[in-house]
Design an enzyme around this catalytic site. Sequence first.
Site, PDB file in Angstrom:
ATOM      1  CE  LYS A  95      -4.476   0.697   0.510  1.00  0.00           C
ATOM      2  NZ  LYS A  95      -5.372  -0.040   0.446  1.00  0.00           N
TER       3      LYS A  95
HETATM    4  N1  GLU Z   1      -7.526  -0.137  -2.656  1.00  0.00           N
HETATM    5  C1  GLU Z   1      -8.178  -1.218  -2.646  1.00  0.00           C
HETATM    6  C2  GLU Z   1      -8.194  -2.141  -1.452  1.00  0.00           C
HETATM    7  O1  GLU Z   1      -7.890  -1.338  -0.454  1.00  0.00           O
HETATM    8  C3  GLU Z   1      -8.074  -2.338  -3.955  1.00  0.00           C
HETATM    9  C4  GLU Z   1      -6.426  -2.747  -4.220  1.00  0.00           C
HETATM   10  C5  GLU Z   1      -6.261  -3.263  -5.397  1.00  0.00           C
HETATM   11  O2  GLU Z   1      -7.038  -3.491  -6.309  1.00  0.00           O
HETATM   12  O3  GLU Z   1      -5.067  -3.600  -5.708  1.00  0.00           O
HETATM   13  O4  GLU Z   1      -8.459  -3.151  -1.479  1.00  0.00           O
END
Ligand code: GLU
Length: 435
Positions: free
Chosen positions: A121
């Site tokens: 992230k």
């Molecule tokens: N930001 C989204 C989550 O927290 C999607 C992450 C993604 O698609 O890699 O799951």
Amino acid sequence: MSSTNKAPEKAKKSSLKDRGNLFEIAMQQVSKAADVIKLDPKVRNILAQPKNELIINFPVQMDDGSWKMFKGYRVQHNNMLGPYKGGMRYHHEANLDEMKALAAWMTYKSALHDIPFGGGKGGVKVASGELSMREKERLTRRFTHALGNNIGPEWDIPAPDVGTDGQVMVWMMDTYMNVAGYNDKNAVRRVVTGKTIISGGSHGRSEATGLGLVYCIEEWARDKKFNLDGCTFTVQGFGNVGSHLANLLTKRGAVMVGVGDHGGYIANPEGINPHKLLQYMAGKGTVAKYQGAAEITREQFFGLECDLFVPAALELEIGVDEANLLKCKLICEGANGPTYPEAEEILLKRGVDIIPDVLANSGGVVVSYYEWLQNKRSERWELEEVRGRLAKRMATTYQAVRQCALHRKVDMRTAVYCIALERLQQAYAERGIFP
Ligand code: GLU
């Protein structure tokens, strides 16, 4: 409809920092499951911290000609099961502990579904609403360039999150493509997912998190013999996740009786039309003061009579006070980490069911995986195909979690981690560590 004369309180309870250390809370949740499955302490130690934590300070030229410094993050939690995968968040309160928690949750989301991805992230500490489009583009391109080979189509694959969208992903992709070797340009499209359709995105990706939530709610309703048609729900947060969820649930006959965001909270027992609200939002940037509903306080919002409550805003919104106020039968967590452990205890004791974030909001990363596969194979799947695959995967995983919860006599959140940790443990047992 009934309305209140009391001015709504400031919608947001407190700054994210004051809400506690998100990473510690995430670890507390994982620890509970690790005890249940008697996780190998060696694996527990590895998963207790991210593999890599990157902080980049970089300058961006603003529209007025000034140069401003920004802080960017990318945390790579684990890649035992596949490349790091997870969103990029643009938020004025972004911080390292938050990124660490969110990265770890991504590891567990992928492992839970048996998707060949790890967890990561990142993002930038910036109030994205205060940037012009040109500034946002320059910031995104400069950040992507600074990340360099710390991201990559088989290494670490960003996606949208709070404050970012398909356009931001396309700028990231384009910047990465332009630094990749000329002949490789098209081969690296899948360096990010959540792109716009024309630039290599997948049909169904933007609705995917909301739709995944609905599929979970449908599984819950089937198990409980609960009729969704005519039931009531409230949503906190009306961004990508909350608005799609509201549309999809309304199409299934459910009635949205309350909604709120950073600007304030509103309610209408007769129902709020999500399409009209979205149109209003597009102009105002908040649901507050929408004419089709009465303004209420945050406290009144949490105390509304409803069947389902979907937190789809930021983390740590449901504390002990909110847990005591909530009158719903089910909380389906659209946001990552919306519930404090102490609040969860109260809710479970009160008989409120909780479909935890790592399962509930995983539709996004599942369809990201489909997008990545389509890019890799130069394919374009139809919307119905994406929806069908997502429906099947969410239902299968939901039932696996439920079975695990029943069998091990644990709550759904702990069951989620038990399944994910067992997969990770098996991979470590087979591969060992190098050298
Ligand atoms: N930001 C989204 C989550 O927290 C999607 C992450 C993604 O698609 O890699 O799951």
